[in-house]
Design a protein around this motif. Structure first.
Motif, PDB file in Angstrom:
ATOM      1  N   ASP A  87     106.265 -26.493   8.210  1.00  0.00           N
ATOM      2  CA  ASP A  87     105.247 -25.290   7.885  1.00  0.00           C
ATOM      3  C   ASP A  87     104.283 -25.040   8.973  1.00  0.00           C
ATOM      4  N   ALA A  88     103.779 -23.746   9.230  1.00  0.00           N
ATOM      5  CA  ALA A  88     102.938 -23.259   9.946  1.00  0.00           C
ATOM      6  C   ALA A  88     101.820 -22.459   9.367  1.00  0.00           C
ATOM      7  N   VAL A  89     100.726 -22.939   9.337  1.00  0.00           N
ATOM      8  CA  VAL A  89      99.531 -22.219   8.818  1.00  0.00           C
ATOM      9  C   VAL A  89      98.497 -21.933   9.770  1.00  0.00           C
ATOM     10  N   VAL A  90      97.585 -20.905   9.572  1.00  0.00           N
ATOM     11  CA  VAL A  90      96.360 -20.384  10.348  1.00  0.00           C
ATOM     12  C   VAL A  90      95.181 -20.764   9.735  1.00  0.00           C
ATOM     13  N   ALA A  91      94.219 -21.337  10.355  1.00  0.00           N
ATOM     14  CA  ALA A  91      92.918 -21.275  10.179  1.00  0.00           C
ATOM     15  C   ALA A  91      92.066 -20.203  10.844  1.00  0.00           C
ATOM     16  N   ALA A  92      91.364 -19.621  10.121  1.00  0.00           N
ATOM     17  CA  ALA A  92      90.434 -18.300  10.956  1.00  0.00           C
ATOM     18  C   ALA A  92      89.073 -18.901  10.899  1.00  0.00           C
ATOM     19  N   GLU A  93      88.287 -17.910  11.171  1.00  0.00           N
ATOM     20  CA  GLU A  93      86.628 -18.197  11.671  1.00  0.00           C
ATOM     21  C   GLU A  93      86.052 -19.028  10.636  1.00  0.00           C
ATOM     22  N   GLU A  94      86.208 -19.039   9.409  1.00  0.00           N
ATOM     23  CA  GLU A  94      85.754 -19.571   8.462  1.00  0.00           C
ATOM     24  C   GLU A  94      85.707 -21.172   8.715  1.00  0.00           C
ATOM     25  N   ARG A  95      86.449 -21.846   9.585  1.00  0.00           N
ATOM     26  CA  ARG A  95      86.409 -23.315   9.659  1.00  0.00           C
ATOM     27  C   ARG A  95      85.142 -23.867  10.331  1.00  0.00           C
ATOM     28  N   THR A  96      84.767 -24.782  10.321  1.00  0.00           N
ATOM     29  CA  THR A  96      83.833 -25.509  11.068  1.00  0.00           C
ATOM     30  C   THR A  96      84.074 -26.392  12.111  1.00  0.00           C
ATOM     31  N   LEU A  97      85.356 -26.545  12.520  1.00  0.00           N
ATOM     32  CA  LEU A  97      85.773 -27.598  13.557  1.00  0.00           C
ATOM     33  C   LEU A  97      87.130 -26.940  14.026  1.00  0.00           C
ATOM     34  N   ASN A  98      87.541 -27.270  15.247  1.00  0.00           N
ATOM     35  CA  ASN A  98      88.837 -27.293  15.968  1.00  0.00           C
ATOM     36  C   ASN A  98      89.156 -28.805  16.019  1.00  0.00           C
ATOM     37  N   PHE A  99      90.278 -28.932  15.895  1.00  0.00           N
ATOM     38  CA  PHE A  99      91.094 -30.456  16.092  1.00  0.00           C
ATOM     39  C   PHE A  99      92.486 -30.591  16.571  1.00  0.00           C
ATOM     40  N   ALA A 100      92.831 -31.556  17.322  1.00  0.00           N
ATOM     41  CA  ALA A 100      94.130 -31.503  17.766  1.00  0.00           C
ATOM     42  C   ALA A 100      95.359 -32.029  16.694  1.00  0.00           C
ATOM     43  N   TYR A 101      94.817 -33.082  16.102  1.00  0.00           N
ATOM     44  CA  TYR A 101      95.657 -34.093  15.505  1.00  0.00           C
ATOM     45  C   TYR A 101      95.166 -34.416  13.994  1.00  0.00           C
ATOM     46  N   ASP A 102      96.097 -34.405  13.088  1.00  0.00           N
ATOM     47  CA  ASP A 102      95.671 -35.329  11.731  1.00  0.00           C
ATOM     48  C   ASP A 102      96.811 -35.772  11.106  1.00  0.00           C
ATOM     49  N   THR A 133      80.266 -18.791  10.187  1.00  0.00           N
ATOM     50  CA  THR A 133      79.057 -19.250   9.924  1.00  0.00           C
ATOM     51  C   THR A 133      78.681 -20.427  11.244  1.00  0.00           C
ATOM     52  N   ASP A 134      79.710 -20.982  11.654  1.00  0.00           N
ATOM     53  CA  ASP A 134      79.305 -22.069  12.582  1.00  0.00           C
ATOM     54  C   ASP A 134      79.884 -21.503  14.091  1.00  0.00           C
ATOM     55  N   GLY A 135      79.861 -20.101  14.154  1.00  0.00           N
ATOM     56  CA  GLY A 135      80.252 -19.604  15.404  1.00  0.00           C
ATOM     57  C   GLY A 135      81.659 -19.504  16.054  1.00  0.00           C
ATOM     58  N   PHE A 136      82.486 -19.827  15.077  1.00  0.00           N
ATOM     59  CA  PHE A 136      83.941 -19.762  15.581  1.00  0.00           C
ATOM     60  C   PHE A 136      84.193 -18.436  15.545  1.00  0.00           C
ATOM     61  N   THR A 137      85.308 -18.056  16.457  1.00  0.00           N
ATOM     62  CA  THR A 137      86.174 -16.822  16.367  1.00  0.00           C
ATOM     63  C   THR A 137      87.607 -17.512  16.690  1.00  0.00           C
ATOM     64  N   ASP A 138      88.266 -16.415  16.785  1.00  0.00           N
ATOM     65  CA  ASP A 138      89.602 -16.694  17.038  1.00  0.00           C
ATOM     66  C   ASP A 138      90.537 -17.435  16.041  1.00  0.00           C
ATOM     67  N   TYR A 139      91.650 -18.099  15.984  1.00  0.00           N
ATOM     68  CA  TYR A 139      92.403 -18.546  14.933  1.00  0.00           C
ATOM     69  C   TYR A 139      92.806 -20.003  15.627  1.00  0.00           C
ATOM     70  N   GLU A 140      93.072 -20.774  14.676  1.00  0.00           N
ATOM     71  CA  GLU A 140      93.814 -22.152  15.009  1.00  0.00           C
ATOM     72  C   GLU A 140      95.189 -22.273  14.316  1.00  0.00           C
ATOM     73  N   LEU A 141      96.233 -22.481  15.013  1.00  0.00           N
ATOM     74  CA  LEU A 141      97.537 -22.772  14.610  1.00  0.00           C
ATOM     75  C   LEU A 141      97.791 -24.083  14.050  1.00  0.00           C
ATOM     76  N   LEU A 142      98.136 -24.356  12.917  1.00  0.00           N
ATOM     77  CA  LEU A 142      98.165 -25.801  12.414  1.00  0.00           C
ATOM     78  C   LEU A 142      99.811 -26.010  11.952  1.00  0.00           C
ATOM     79  N   LEU A 143     100.326 -26.884  12.806  1.00  0.00           N
ATOM     80  CA  LEU A 143     102.001 -27.094  12.662  1.00  0.00           C
ATOM     81  C   LEU A 143     102.026 -28.305  11.895  1.00  0.00           C
ATOM     82  N   GLY A 144     102.725 -28.181  10.546  1.00  0.00           N
ATOM     83  CA  GLY A 144     103.145 -29.361   9.942  1.00  0.00           C
ATOM     84  C   GLY A 144     104.681 -29.894  10.700  1.00  0.00           C
ATOM     85  N   ILE A 145     104.783 -31.165  11.066  1.00  0.00           N
ATOM     86  CA  ILE A 145     105.872 -31.628  11.909  1.00  0.00           C
ATOM     87  C   ILE A 145     106.242 -32.943  11.307  1.00  0.00           C
TER      88      ILE A 145
END
Length: 196
Positions: A87-102, A133-145
């Motif tokens: 699956d592929a989902v997107v997190a928008a500016e409401e997120r409070t962090l960016n991350f690489a892996y979970d 709220t936490d200053g984020f813009t743009d989008y983060e793509l989250l891939l379920g692999i």
């Protein structure tokens, strides 16, 4: 294009001419779109169990210009068949962090705000986004692999097909990923950083 000579009424000539015309009208989506392509990057994941779905959150989506884009498809590029995009989902500016892996998908312990299915999602250019709220813009793509077999597996990139109005574009991110199962890890936890 080379000139072609045809006899009048030749069915073969008509078929060839039609094929040449159609080939000239279709083709690969344009790569020079407003979705910013990052510099080459990569990561090695933690070791996983066969069948476990993990999150690759390494891709940031930045839309330049003044028109929104609509995502039509997300796929893995140069991936061993043992790496399956679930699956592929997107997190928008409401997120409070960016991350690489979970190790889970979707990540349960992270405050990412609402997640939206990537396919069909409209992304707005920076000039039209509100700042979170936490200053984020743009989008983060989250891939379920998912890893489907024991071993060490690789992907060389991520591809997004998207539209701006009636124009089609392809975004190819040079995003290498190495993932492995625990029985093929270096220490039961970490995957090797290179595949020989």
């Amino acid at each position: 294009m080379a000139a072609m000579a045809f006899r009048r009424g030749s069915a073969t000539a008509v078929a060839i001419a039609s094929a040449v015309l159609l080939a000239g009208c279709t083709g690969a989506p344009n790569a020079d779109g407003p979705l910013q392509v990052p510099d080459p990057h990569g990561m090695t994941t933690a070791a996983a169990d066969v069948g476990q779905v993990f999150t690759d959150g390494f891709e940031m989506l930045v839309v330049e210009g003044d028109e929104p884009i609509t995502i039509r498809d997300v796929s893995l590029v140069g991936a061993d068949p043992q790496l399956e995009l679930v699956d592929a989902v997107v997190a928008a500016e409401e997120r409070t962090l960016n991350f690489a892996y979970d190790p889970a998908f979707p990540p349960a312990e992270m405050d990412l705000g609402p997640l939206s299915a990537a396919e069909g999602m409209v992304l707005y250019p920076r000039s039209q986004q509100r700042i979170g709220t936490d200053g984020f813009t743009d989008y983060e793509l989250l891939l379920g692999i998912r890893i489907t077999e024991p071993g060490v597996w690789k992907r060389t990139g991520v591809r997004i097909l998207y539209e701006v109005g009636d124009r089609e574009y392809a975004w190819d991110s040079p995003a290498e990923l190495i993932a492995c199962t625990k029985d093929h890890s270096e220490d039961g936890v970490s995957c090797p950083s290179k595949i020989e």
